[in-house]
Design an enzyme around this catalytic site. Structure first.
Site, PDB file in Angstrom:
ATOM      1  N   ASP A 116       0.815  -1.216   0.000  1.00 27.06           N
ATOM      2  CA  ASP A 116       0.000   0.000   0.000  1.00 27.06           C
ATOM      3  C   ASP A 116       0.851   1.269   0.000  1.00 27.06           C
ATOM      4  O   ASP A 116       0.400   2.336   0.387  1.00 27.06           O
ATOM      5  CB  ASP A 116      -0.962   0.001   1.202  1.00 27.06           C
ATOM      6  CG  ASP A 116      -0.213  -0.099   2.518  1.00 27.06           C
ATOM      7  OD1 ASP A 116       1.022  -0.316   2.483  1.00 27.06           O
ATOM      8  OD2 ASP A 116      -0.847   0.036   3.579  1.00 27.06           O
ATOM      9  N   HIS A 127      24.820   1.849 -17.036  1.00 25.43           N
ATOM     10  CA  HIS A 127      23.767   2.332 -16.133  1.00 25.43           C
ATOM     11  C   HIS A 127      23.945   1.785 -14.726  1.00 25.43           C
ATOM     12  O   HIS A 127      23.005   1.303 -14.102  1.00 25.43           O
ATOM     13  CB  HIS A 127      22.375   2.000 -16.698  1.00 25.43           C
ATOM     14  CG  HIS A 127      22.045   2.813 -17.908  1.00 25.43           C
ATOM     15  ND1 HIS A 127      21.078   2.461 -18.803  1.00 25.43           N
ATOM     16  CD2 HIS A 127      22.578   3.970 -18.382  1.00 25.43           C
ATOM     17  CE1 HIS A 127      21.021   3.358 -19.785  1.00 25.43           C
ATOM     18  NE2 HIS A 127      21.934   4.286 -19.549  1.00 25.43           N
ATOM     19  N   ASP A 166      27.650  10.434 -13.185  1.00 24.24           N
ATOM     20  CA  ASP A 166      26.640  10.935 -14.123  1.00 24.24           C
ATOM     21  C   ASP A 166      25.441  11.297 -13.255  1.00 24.24           C
ATOM     22  O   ASP A 166      24.699  10.420 -12.814  1.00 24.24           O
ATOM     23  CB  ASP A 166      26.297   9.831 -15.136  1.00 24.24           C
ATOM     24  CG  ASP A 166      25.360  10.318 -16.235  1.00 24.24           C
ATOM     25  OD1 ASP A 166      24.686  11.353 -16.040  1.00 24.24           O
ATOM     26  OD2 ASP A 166      25.291   9.643 -17.286  1.00 24.24           O
ATOM     27  N   ASP A 212      21.822  16.999 -16.953  1.00 23.89           N
ATOM     28  CA  ASP A 212      22.356  15.645 -17.148  1.00 23.89           C
ATOM     29  C   ASP A 212      23.853  15.772 -17.415  1.00 23.89           C
ATOM     30  O   ASP A 212      24.262  16.026 -18.550  1.00 23.89           O
ATOM     31  CB  ASP A 212      21.620  15.002 -18.334  1.00 23.89           C
ATOM     32  CG  ASP A 212      22.094  13.581 -18.609  1.00 23.89           C
ATOM     33  OD1 ASP A 212      22.883  13.047 -17.810  1.00 23.89           O
ATOM     34  OD2 ASP A 212      21.672  13.017 -19.629  1.00 23.89           O
ATOM     35  N   HIS A 230      27.411   3.690 -26.921  1.00 26.64           N
ATOM     36  CA  HIS A 230      26.196   4.523 -26.839  1.00 26.64           C
ATOM     37  C   HIS A 230      26.280   5.718 -27.784  1.00 26.64           C
ATOM     38  O   HIS A 230      27.305   5.968 -28.430  1.00 26.64           O
ATOM     39  CB  HIS A 230      25.930   4.971 -25.393  1.00 26.64           C
ATOM     40  CG  HIS A 230      27.034   5.767 -24.753  1.00 26.64           C
ATOM     41  ND1 HIS A 230      27.260   7.086 -25.050  1.00 26.64           N
ATOM     42  CD2 HIS A 230      27.964   5.423 -23.829  1.00 26.64           C
ATOM     43  CE1 HIS A 230      28.277   7.526 -24.317  1.00 26.64           C
ATOM     44  NE2 HIS A 230      28.736   6.536 -23.577  1.00 26.64           N
ATOM     45  N   HIS A 246      21.473  13.354 -26.694  1.00 24.98           N
ATOM     46  CA  HIS A 246      20.008  13.199 -26.713  1.00 24.98           C
ATOM     47  C   HIS A 246      19.393  14.524 -26.323  1.00 24.98           C
ATOM     48  O   HIS A 246      20.056  15.360 -25.689  1.00 24.98           O
ATOM     49  CB  HIS A 246      19.569  12.071 -25.771  1.00 24.98           C
ATOM     50  CG  HIS A 246      20.057  12.222 -24.354  1.00 24.98           C
ATOM     51  ND1 HIS A 246      19.461  13.055 -23.439  1.00 24.98           N
ATOM     52  CD2 HIS A 246      21.098  11.652 -23.692  1.00 24.98           C
ATOM     53  CE1 HIS A 246      20.106  12.980 -22.285  1.00 24.98           C
ATOM     54  NE2 HIS A 246      21.117  12.143 -22.409  1.00 24.98           N
ATOM     55  N   HIS A 272      15.756  12.270 -20.989  1.00 23.35           N
ATOM     56  CA  HIS A 272      15.794  11.962 -22.426  1.00 23.35           C
ATOM     57  C   HIS A 272      14.531  12.597 -22.985  1.00 23.35           C
ATOM     58  O   HIS A 272      13.485  11.955 -23.056  1.00 23.35           O
ATOM     59  CB  HIS A 272      15.820  10.448 -22.675  1.00 23.35           C
ATOM     60  CG  HIS A 272      17.061   9.800 -22.129  1.00 23.35           C
ATOM     61  ND1 HIS A 272      17.117   8.495 -21.724  1.00 23.35           N
ATOM     62  CD2 HIS A 272      18.315  10.301 -21.923  1.00 23.35           C
ATOM     63  CE1 HIS A 272      18.338   8.214 -21.288  1.00 23.35           C
ATOM     64  NE2 HIS A 272      19.084   9.293 -21.400  1.00 23.35           N
ATOM     65  N   GLU A 277      28.028  13.735 -24.945  1.00 20.80           N
ATOM     66  CA  GLU A 277      28.597  12.855 -23.929  1.00 20.80           C
ATOM     67  C   GLU A 277      29.374  11.664 -24.490  1.00 20.80           C
ATOM     68  O   GLU A 277      29.012  10.513 -24.281  1.00 20.80           O
ATOM     69  CB  GLU A 277      27.484  12.350 -23.008  1.00 20.80           C
ATOM     70  CG  GLU A 277      26.263  11.786 -23.728  1.00 20.80           C
ATOM     71  CD  GLU A 277      25.206  11.282 -22.743  1.00 20.80           C
ATOM     72  OE1 GLU A 277      25.578  10.547 -21.817  1.00 20.80           O
ATOM     73  OE2 GLU A 277      24.021  11.611 -22.910  1.00 20.80           O
ATOM     74  N   TYR A 333      35.265   3.006 -22.816  1.00 22.87           N
ATOM     75  CA  TYR A 333      35.069   2.033 -21.738  1.00 22.87           C
ATOM     76  C   TYR A 333      35.936   0.797 -21.966  1.00 22.87           C
ATOM     77  O   TYR A 333      35.825   0.129 -22.996  1.00 22.87           O
ATOM     78  CB  TYR A 333      33.589   1.643 -21.661  1.00 22.87           C
ATOM     79  CG  TYR A 333      32.697   2.866 -21.604  1.00 22.87           C
ATOM     80  CD1 TYR A 333      32.452   3.514 -20.397  1.00 22.87           C
ATOM     81  CD2 TYR A 333      32.156   3.416 -22.769  1.00 22.87           C
ATOM     82  CE1 TYR A 333      31.676   4.664 -20.345  1.00 22.87           C
ATOM     83  CE2 TYR A 333      31.378   4.572 -22.728  1.00 22.87           C
ATOM     84  CZ  TYR A 333      31.150   5.188 -21.513  1.00 22.87           C
ATOM     85  OH  TYR A 333      30.392   6.330 -21.478  1.00 22.87           O
ATOM     86  N   ARG A 363      33.682   9.168 -19.250  1.00 29.81           N
ATOM     87  CA  ARG A 363      32.662   9.867 -20.038  1.00 29.81           C
ATOM     88  C   ARG A 363      32.661  11.323 -19.585  1.00 29.81           C
ATOM     89  O   ARG A 363      32.870  11.604 -18.400  1.00 29.81           O
ATOM     90  CB  ARG A 363      31.272   9.241 -19.833  1.00 29.81           C
ATOM     91  CG  ARG A 363      30.157   9.971 -20.585  1.00 29.81           C
ATOM     92  CD  ARG A 363      28.864   9.174 -20.702  1.00 29.81           C
ATOM     93  NE  ARG A 363      28.194   8.937 -19.435  1.00 29.81           N
ATOM     94  CZ  ARG A 363      28.156   7.791 -18.795  1.00 29.81           C
ATOM     95  NH1 ARG A 363      28.780   6.736 -19.303  1.00 29.81           N
ATOM     96  NH2 ARG A 363      27.522   7.659 -17.649  1.00 29.81           N
ATOM     97  N   GLU A 401      30.234  14.750 -20.106  1.00 24.03           N
ATOM     98  CA  GLU A 401      28.922  15.144 -20.638  1.00 24.03           C
ATOM     99  C   GLU A 401      28.572  16.573 -20.251  1.00 24.03           C
ATOM    100  O   GLU A 401      28.601  16.935 -19.071  1.00 24.03           O
ATOM    101  CB  GLU A 401      27.841  14.192 -20.091  1.00 24.03           C
ATOM    102  CG  GLU A 401      26.429  14.560 -20.502  1.00 24.03           C
ATOM    103  CD  GLU A 401      25.394  13.548 -20.031  1.00 24.03           C
ATOM    104  OE1 GLU A 401      25.637  12.871 -18.999  1.00 24.03           O
ATOM    105  OE2 GLU A 401      24.343  13.435 -20.683  1.00 24.03           O
TER     106      GLU A 401
HETATM  107 MN   LIG Z   1      22.869  11.875 -20.848  1.00 26.24          MN
END
Ligand SMILES: [Mn+2]
Length: 442
Positions: A35, A239, A256, A267, A346, A350, A357, A381, A385, A403, A405
């Site tokens: 609940d 991710h 990130d 982002d 990737h 975006h 996104h 970005e 890797y 990375r 970004e």
């Molecule tokens: Mn991004």
């Protein structure tokens, strides 16, 4: 005070659906378990058109017999309000949103038939909110079975509404840009604090908590998405959100994370040495990614596209992989065979806005790449890797993931980097690592 002209947006949409009626529901509460529910998050399209913050609400835009904006909302209820919080109610909703009429949400089914008739077309989200669509369809079916006149016939053309709103959302107005700039102030502080705070023996979770604290305290309303705080090899899980490992001396930390304000997202990714100093090999990889990002930024202007900036990054990253002796090919071969995708799986950018996104069109109605116009906002970005487990690559590279970004606004003069204040050059990042994190939490 930043005010948004929601009425104007609804009028613009209303003009686009000639002879049609549009029905746009709010988001609903989602059960977490038993609940308890997840924190409520408004539907971005509904938010964009109304600014209304509650669930159980539906916006209706008619064009027959006249253009009208109608909003159905939850009724006030002292008992419910005592348990689950204040409810705005139809009366105040009318003032707040400046629609033409408001009604209690439980009158929707009773009234919707009267609004539907006389319209040729129905515009709704055809792919989600299936229950609402089925209900409305049933009302249409009932009306269709009766003896009809032009005035009492239901719409028979059903159109997917979302692309119309998402096209509007592609170009950000001044207020939207301001919300994102304000959110970026908190994001900047949080990333700087993380660089200053991170050290061997500290944990990813501690860094995440520190950033979260700054996001929450600094006018912003929390994080726009699940933060990624990935030490060492964890950066190679794109991710990674567990954020539950200890930080090790000699590793990089990839973060990130972005705050949001009024549901507008930032982002941002930065990668920095946990002990404050890049190793030679880390520097080499970082420099390649930074060069790739700069190559993409150089193409960020009106008329360019996300595809173009992606190609720019890919070219630099592929050449970098050849220089690092990861790829044994010519640049043309690497681009032709896409072999670099193993280390850069990737995309480079975006759209960004109410959704991290952002739901803006990536293609035109003619199935062509969407071209940059003044007012679009997107991420740039690139990354590289090198998982620890990859035995095929030079051993010094294994466990490095980088990375970088930034968030970019296209202007009449070229572009504005909304996150340019967050350290990115190697020397600036190393200096930021030497700061005192306490300076950012006061
Ligand atoms: Mn991004």
């Amino acid at each position: 005070m930043l005010t948004t002209d929601f009425k104007k947006r609804r009028e613009t949409l209303n003009d686009m659906i000639a002879k049609g009626i549009a029905i746009i529901p709010s988001a609903e509460l989602v059960t977490k378990s038993n609940d308890t529910e997840f924190p409520f998050r408004q539907n971005s399209n509904f938010k964009y058109l109304t600014g209304y913050p509650e669930h159980d609400a539906i916006l209706v835009l008619t064009t027959y017999p006249e253009k009208k904006q109608i909003l159905f909302v939850r009724e006030r209820d002292p008992f419910m309000e005592m348990w689950t919080g204040r409810i705005i109610g139809p009366e105040r909703a009318l003032e707040m949103t400046e629609v033409d009429e408001t009604y209690p949400i439980n009158e929707f089914e009773k009234r919707i038939g009267d609004y539907l008739v006389g319209h040729e077309s129905l515009y709704m989200d055809m792919f989600d909110n299936t229950d609402l669509f089925m209900n409305v369809r049933k009302v249409c079916q009932g009306l269709f079975k009766k003896k009809r006149t032009k005035e009492t016939a239901p719409p028979l053309n059903f159109f997917h509404l979302n692309p119309f709103i998402e096209k509007m959302r592609l170009i950000k107005d001044q207020t939207e840009v301001q919300f994102m700039k304000l959110a970026m102030e908190a994001t900047n502080k949080a990333h700087r604090a993380a660089m200053a705070f991170a050290a061997p023996g500290k944990t990813e979770k501690q860094v995440e908590a520190l950033m979260q604290y700054i996001f929450n305290k600094d006018r912003s309303e929390g994080n726009a998405y699940d933060n990624i705080v990935a030490g060492g090899d964890n950066a190679n899980i794109l991710h990674y959100i567990e954020n539950n490992q200890e930080l090790n001396d000699g590793d990089l930390l990839l973060i990130d994370a972005g705050s949001e304000l009024n549901l507008y997202a930032t982002d941002i990714t930065r990668t920095f040495p946990i002990n404050g100093t890049f190793t030679g090999m880390q520097k080499e990889v970082y420099s390649i990614v930074l060069e790739a990002q700069k190559a993409s930024l150089a193409k960020s202007k009106i008329g360019s596209s996300l595809k173009t900036i992606h190609e720019q990054s890919c070219r630099v990253l592929a050449q970098g992989l050849i220089d690092l002796k990861v790829l044994d090919q010519t640049l043309e071969q690497a681009l032709e065979t896409q072999s670099f995708r193993e280390f850069y799986p990737h995309g480079t950018g975006h759209w960004l806005g109410l959704d991290v996104h952002d739901q803006n069109p990536y293609q035109t109605d003619e199935f062509e790449e969407t071209k940059f116009e003044q007012g679009v906002i997107f991420t740039v970005e690139p990354g590289l890797y090198f998982p620890k487990s990859n035995a095929k690559i030079p051993s010094e590279l294994r466990g490095i993931g980088v990375r970088i970004e930034d968030n970019i606004l296209i202007t009449d003069k070229g572009y504005e980097n909304l996150s340019s204040m967050i350290p990115k050059e190697i020397k600036d990042v190393e200096l930021a690592c030497k700061e005192d994190y306490r300076d950012f939490i006061l």
